[in-house]
Write a protein that holds these residues in place. Structure first.
Motif, mmCIF file in Angstrom:
data_model
loop_
_atom_site.group_PDB
_atom_site.id
_atom_site.type_symbol
_atom_site.label_atom_id
_atom_site.label_comp_id
_atom_site.label_asym_id
_atom_site.label_seq_id
_atom_site.Cartn_x
_atom_site.Cartn_y
_atom_site.Cartn_z
ATOM 1 N N GLU A 1 -32.444 -34.405 70.313
ATOM 2 C CA GLU A 1 -32.957 -33.405 69.664
ATOM 3 C C GLU A 1 -32.266 -33.057 68.605
ATOM 4 O O GLU A 1 -30.745 -33.290 68.345
ATOM 5 C CB GLU A 1 -33.134 -32.218 70.567
ATOM 6 N N GLY B 1 -35.226 -27.694 75.477
ATOM 7 C CA GLY B 1 -36.462 -28.313 75.969
ATOM 8 C C GLY B 1 -37.766 -27.447 76.547
ATOM 9 O O GLY B 1 -38.690 -28.036 77.028
ATOM 10 N N ARG C 1 -36.739 -35.424 69.812
ATOM 11 C CA ARG C 1 -37.404 -34.142 69.361
ATOM 12 C C ARG C 1 -37.064 -33.557 68.147
ATOM 13 O O ARG C 1 -35.770 -33.587 67.906
ATOM 14 C CB ARG C 1 -37.358 -32.992 70.520
ATOM 15 N N GLU D 1 -32.280 -30.103 65.195
ATOM 16 C CA GLU D 1 -32.823 -28.815 64.722
ATOM 17 C C GLU D 1 -32.908 -28.840 63.081
ATOM 18 O O GLU D 1 -31.771 -29.109 62.474
ATOM 19 C CB GLU D 1 -31.860 -27.731 65.407
ATOM 20 N N ARG E 1 -41.497 -20.618 65.342
ATOM 21 C CA ARG E 1 -40.714 -21.843 65.747
ATOM 22 C C ARG E 1 -41.527 -23.178 66.112
ATOM 23 O O ARG E 1 -42.921 -22.958 66.486
ATOM 24 C CB ARG E 1 -39.803 -21.531 67.147
ATOM 25 N N THR F 1 -41.626 -27.331 67.866
ATOM 26 C CA THR F 1 -41.164 -28.483 68.474
ATOM 27 C C THR F 1 -41.797 -29.668 68.281
ATOM 28 O O THR F 1 -43.310 -29.676 68.801
ATOM 29 C CB THR F 1 -41.027 -28.181 70.075
ATOM 30 N N VAL G 1 -36.769 -29.573 66.490
ATOM 31 C CA VAL G 1 -37.162 -28.369 66.741
ATOM 32 C C VAL G 1 -36.657 -27.372 65.480
ATOM 33 O O VAL G 1 -35.692 -28.029 64.585
ATOM 34 C CB VAL G 1 -36.372 -27.724 67.774
ATOM 35 N N ARG H 1 -34.711 -19.247 76.425
ATOM 36 C CA ARG H 1 -35.005 -20.467 75.824
ATOM 37 C C ARG H 1 -34.037 -21.394 76.545
ATOM 38 O O ARG H 1 -32.746 -21.194 76.759
ATOM 39 C CB ARG H 1 -34.480 -20.554 74.459
#
Length: 997
Positions: free
Chosen positions: A100, A345, A32, A102, A66, A68, A34, A342
């Motif tokens: 993940e 995921g 992922r 960012e 934001r 994802t 993000v 938050r």
């Protein structure tokens, strides 16, 4: 059995999709990505498009900027963010398999050739453009930035500026000419309950300041509720951005029409994030008071006796004229609390929104009886409250190969009256009466001068009415999303279910008294003595007139065209009715029960859909939704025996029904270039009958006429077709042109049917027939044919009914389909590339053209001569849909220069069908075209965060007329538009301060 079979099929298909995902559809290792997308000034950019370079794998940013990206290929990747009106930005990342990463991206405004700073209105427009382009379906958007920069007064006004959207009753949303009850209103996807006696939701007491944006979806997806023929309006509540934020506003409001300045509006909000930015808290509160109302003149036209027919139509004259001054004082409070947490995921959202209103409404009427020269003085009064409450808990969870989102919600609305009454007094000899043919225009009536010899008379009748109705919704939904990547095909499969339970009730209480009779004032005796009146005789007009009204509020009536001099004393009559009712013995049983009911509905829904990109040029969205609609209600069979509302509840009737429906859905987005796309959609939607029309209720009125609900009604079904072309780049902005068509079947309409022709209309309900009461040996229909006392005659009570030619007001599904077609043009742009101050100009214009047609069935009996037998006439008349206008135009021009912001907007709405004659199209009533100008000005002050603003609403203050096509007067040679109503609504100026950090 059909529901069970459908459920099994949906369960099997859902398991197959899940099996497919877990079997390795996305077998390649992935992770992922993000992050957040902002512009150079630090503002987040909702609706930005973020993709993995060289693929179609990506996501759009949410309302907080934001994103994802699920299923990003593992390893070194380039992440690219784009936003129409801005330069793209990219960043290199390493995507861990099963993990993940960012990354944040920042975009610069313009095309790189000019260094400029984006202004507030331009940012709001660009955000709306990008959210619209990245929407899953055909959608129009009011962005959070636009709401914050120059806010509209309420949610209804804000959304009414979008293409094809107009207002009904001032605060109910009409989409593409489809009246408000055929559209749905949601908050963060949670459907709001109705706030009226039908299925429509009023938005006038929902503050726009609690919103982070508004979306109008004109083509639903299988994941959305299908009960939306015109469209779905979704109000997005604000989530807390990072850091401490505070915003407050205080505004005064001057009503130029009624010269009232005791109006205000205030709101405040505070937000912050805690626990390492994981927990967001947003709290908002608002209050408003407004003293306004309409100034209305309405004419009652009547056919002239013994006049020559013109072109087959009888001439008309004005029989009576009503001057009505509305004094409406509304006080509103509201607030919202939104918590978001938050998770790795995913996130949890707890939202709570509350809006309440206390209304104090009076309609003063001065009725001129033009043939006699007499007047009737009336007062209609309603004092009460209503509220709307929404609570929900929502969750979003992303796992390695699938995602889950769910929601649990509760929503409730209620209205309760504290006081409601109608009263009228007579007066004689106030002006010189003339024959009907002499009254042909409202100008003649406006010129009437009252004689000093006019004689105030006595009271006629009084009616008190108290409404109490409400609705509660409980809903739960679960959705499963499975990302898929197969070669050039990327996207997701999605399936889910939803269950909704709705409870609704209505209780109306009414007292009817002939106040002209003696002995009706005992409860108010003390009050009457306190103002110097003897309570023994009936009330007289003179003490209850307001002698100063025409020199106060009344002098501004109808834009100063005529002072209102027939006002009754509201304070005196409020006190009188509160006290007098305590001395009245019983309510009017028939009228107090005929509208009462309890009802419940259950909707079980499931769907499957796929949203797939075939390379970068084609997106296909398709699927199917199944909804099973079950309802039950209990309503009275009422027999009214006297004109005053007395009678009895003859029986109580309960019904239960269940209807299952499939809703296929296929949509395509074709992107030949990066500046042009085509959207095509076929959707099937529905609208369920109003609560009152679906009841198993019947009302027999003294054997002469009656009214009934109809639990046999079928939901209206609409097959919807849309085709849209969009052109967009940094200089054009967004230019969209689209065509659409809706074919509506089973359209529900109110009709008046002669009793003996009732069976000729399919699916009608009339309790004396439908319940199956037996016909006894004496030939009469009775509750029972038992001879309990053994006298040889049945003892069962005779079933009340009306005479064969009496009219029953009821509801039917029209046997012929309706067709609505139209096109929309929308252009949104910012001239940032022009020199100097011109680059700050923000321009929006949209135009919608509508056309509809339906054949209305009409069956009746008539005589061709005074002694001829009755002949059945089965005919069809053609007309447009009720409440459908032909043109909607919105234009707005704004600019931000330094610390100054301004916007001028114009709204135009073409004529609307507001009254449908059952037989003759020539007698339909239309609201004439209406327009309005507004402006908003804002100046930032030297104190950081403080600004001063001035708004003007309804600047042009035009008369709003309704008309019918009539032969006016005995000398007319052809029909002309005869004014049936003229109305003025307030012009307002709002001055205030706003402070935010």
């Amino acid at each position: 059995m059909p529901l069970m079979n459908a459920t099994r099929r949906l369960r099997s298909a859902s398991l197959f999709v899940l099996f497919l995902a877990l079997s390795g559809v996305a077998a390649a290792q992935s992770g992922r990505v993000v992050g957040t997308v902002t512009e150079g000034g630090g503002n987040t950019l909702p609706g930005a498009n973020v993709v993995v370079a060289g693929t179609t794998i990506g996501a759009a940013t949410d309302v907080n900027g934001r994103f994802t990206i699920v299923g990003a290929p593992a390893g070194e990747q380039t992440i690219v963010a784009s936003f129409v009106g801005f330069q793209s930005d990219s960043a290199q990342v390493t995507v861990p398999a099963g993990g993940e990463v960012e990354v944040d991206l920042s975009l610069s405004y313009g095309d790189g050739g000019i260094q400029i700073e984006i202004t507030g209105q331009a940012l709001g427009q660009q955000t709306a453009i990008n959210e619209q382009l990245n929407a899953q379906t055909i959608t129009n958007v009011v962005s959070a930035e636009r709401i914050r920069e120059l806010p509209d007064e309420n949610a209804a006004t804000a959304v009414s500026r979008l293409p094809g959207v107009s207002l009904q009753n001032g605060d109910q949303i009409v989409v593409r000419g489809i009246e408000a009850k055929y559209n749905t209103i949601t908050v963060n996807g949670i459907q709001l309950p109705s706030t009226t006696t039908d299925r429509s939701t009023s938005l006038g007491f929902i503050s726009s300041n609690m919103l982070a944006g508004i979306e109008v979806s004109k083509a639903v997806t299988p994941a959305m509720d299908a009960n939306s023929i015109g469209g779905n309006v979704n109000l997005r509540l604000q989530e807390a951005p990072e850091g401490l934020h505070f915003d407050t506003m205080l505004q005064g409001d001057y009503n130029d029409q009624d010269n009232t300045a005791d109006n205000y509006r205030a709101w405040a909000s505070v937000s912050n994030r805690f626990l390492g930015e994981r927990l967001g808290v947003f709290v908002q509160g608002n209050a408003r008071r407004f003293n306004g109302g309409g100034d209305i003149g309405s004419a009652t036209w009547a056919p002239l006796p013994q006049a020559d027919v013109v072109g087959g139509r009888r001439p008309y004259g004005i029989q009576q004229y009503n001057f009505q001054d509305q004094v409406n004082v509304d006080e509103e409070v509201g607030g919202s609390l939104l918590l978001d947490f938050r998770l790795p995921g995913g996130k949890l959202i707890l939202q709570n929104a509350y809006s309440a209103e206390e209304f104090d409404n009076a309609t003063l009427t001065d009725r001129l009886l033009l043939e006699s020269g007499n007047r009737t003085f009336l007062l209609n009064r309603t004092v009460g409250s209503r509220f709307l409450l929404v609570n929900s808990l929502q969750g979003e969870h992303l796992f390695e190969r699938f995602g889950i989102d769910w929601s649990l919600s509760h929503s409730r609305s209620r209205r309760e009256d504290d006081l409601g009454y109608q009263i009228d007094f007579a007066g004689t000899g106030y002006f010189e009466g003339q024959r009907l043919e002499n009254w042909t225009s409202e100008e003649q009536i406006f010129d009437i001068e009252f004689l000093s010899t006019g004689s105030p008379g006595g009271v006629n009748e009084g009616i008190t009415t108290y409404e109490d109705f409400g609705e509660r919704r409980l809903a739960g939904a679960l959705n499963l999303t499975v990302p898929v990547t197969v070669g050039l095909v990327t996207g997701e499969f999605k399936g889910g279910g939803k269950y909704t339970q709705l409870d609704r009730d209505r209780d109306l209480l009414q007292y009817y008294r002939r106040l002209a009779d003696s002995g009706e004032n005992s409860g108010a005796a003390e009050f009457l003595r306190s103002i110097g009146l003897d309570p023994t005789p009936s009330l007289q007009l003179q003490p209850f007139l307001d002698p100063d009204y025409d020199e106060g509020r009344g002098q501004y009536f109808l834009s100063g065209r005529r002072a209102f001099s027939g006002a009754l004393n509201i304070e005196y009559l409020d006190r009188y009715f509160r006290d007098a009712q305590t001395g009245w013995p019983t309510p009017a049983v028939a009228q107090s029960n005929r509208f009462d009911y309890t009802a419940n509905e259950e909707i079980a829904a499931g769907y499957l859909m796929a949203d797939l990109d075939f390379g970068r040029f084609l997106n296909l969205l398709g699927g199917v939704r199944y909804e099973n609609f079950s309802f039950g209600n209990t309503a009275p069979f009422v027999n009214q025996t006297l004109y005053d509302g007395q009678g009895a509840v003859f029986d109580t009737v309960s019904v239960d029904r269940s209807i299952g429906q499939w809703f296929p859905n296929i949509q395509a987005q074709i992107r030949p270039t990066d500046w042009f796309d085509i959207r095509l959609a076929y959707t099937k939607t529905t609208s369920r009958p109003d609560y009152q029309s679906l009841l198993a209720s019947s009302w027999v009125n003294q054997g002469s006429d009656g009214a009934a609900g109809n639990p046999n009604l079928l939901p209206t079904i609409s097959d919807n077709y849309d085709a849209y072309l969009s052109f967009h780049n940094n200089r054009i902005g967004l230019f969209t042109v689209g065509v659409f068509a809706k074919n509506l079947s089973n359209v529900i309409r109110g009709v008046s049917i002669q009793r003996q022709t009732l069976d000729l209309f399919e699916g009608t309900f009339w309790a004396p027939v439908a319940i199956g009461y037996p016909t006894c040996d004496d030939g009469r229909v009775r509750r029972s044919c038992e001879d309990v006392d053994g006298n040889g005659s049945p003892d069962g009570q005779a079933v009340p009914d009306i005479n064969p030619v009496g009219l029953i007001s009821t509801f039917v599904n029209n046997p012929d389909d309706a067709l609505l077609t139209g096109f929309e043009v929308d252009w949104q742009t910012n001239f940032w590339y022009l020199p100097g101050v011109l680059r700050s100009i923000v321009f929006n214009v949209n135009y919608t053209r509508l056309n509809s047609e339906m054949d209305y069935q009409s069956i009746f009996l008539e005589r061709t001569g005074p002694f001829s037998p009755q002949v059945q006439v089965d005919t069809v008349r053609t007309g447009r849909l009720f409440q459908q206008g032909e043109d909607v135009l919105n234009v707005a021009l704004g600019a931000d220069i330094g610390g100054f912001s301004g916007r001028v907007s114009f709204r135009y709405q073409g004529d609307i069908l507001v009254g449908l004659d059952q037989r003759d199209p020539a007698l339909d009533t239309f609201a004439e075209p209406r327009y309005g100008w507004d402006f908003s000005l804002r100046q930032r002050l030297p104190i950081d965060g403080l600004s001063l603003f001035l708004n003007g609403v309804n600047l042009s203050h035009p008369a709003q007329n309704n008309n019918r096509s009539l032969v006016v007067g005995p000398d007319a040679e052809a029909p002309s538009n005869a004014i049936t109503q003229i109305a003025y609504y307030p012009r307002r100026f709002q001055l205030g301060l706003r402070y935010g950090l």
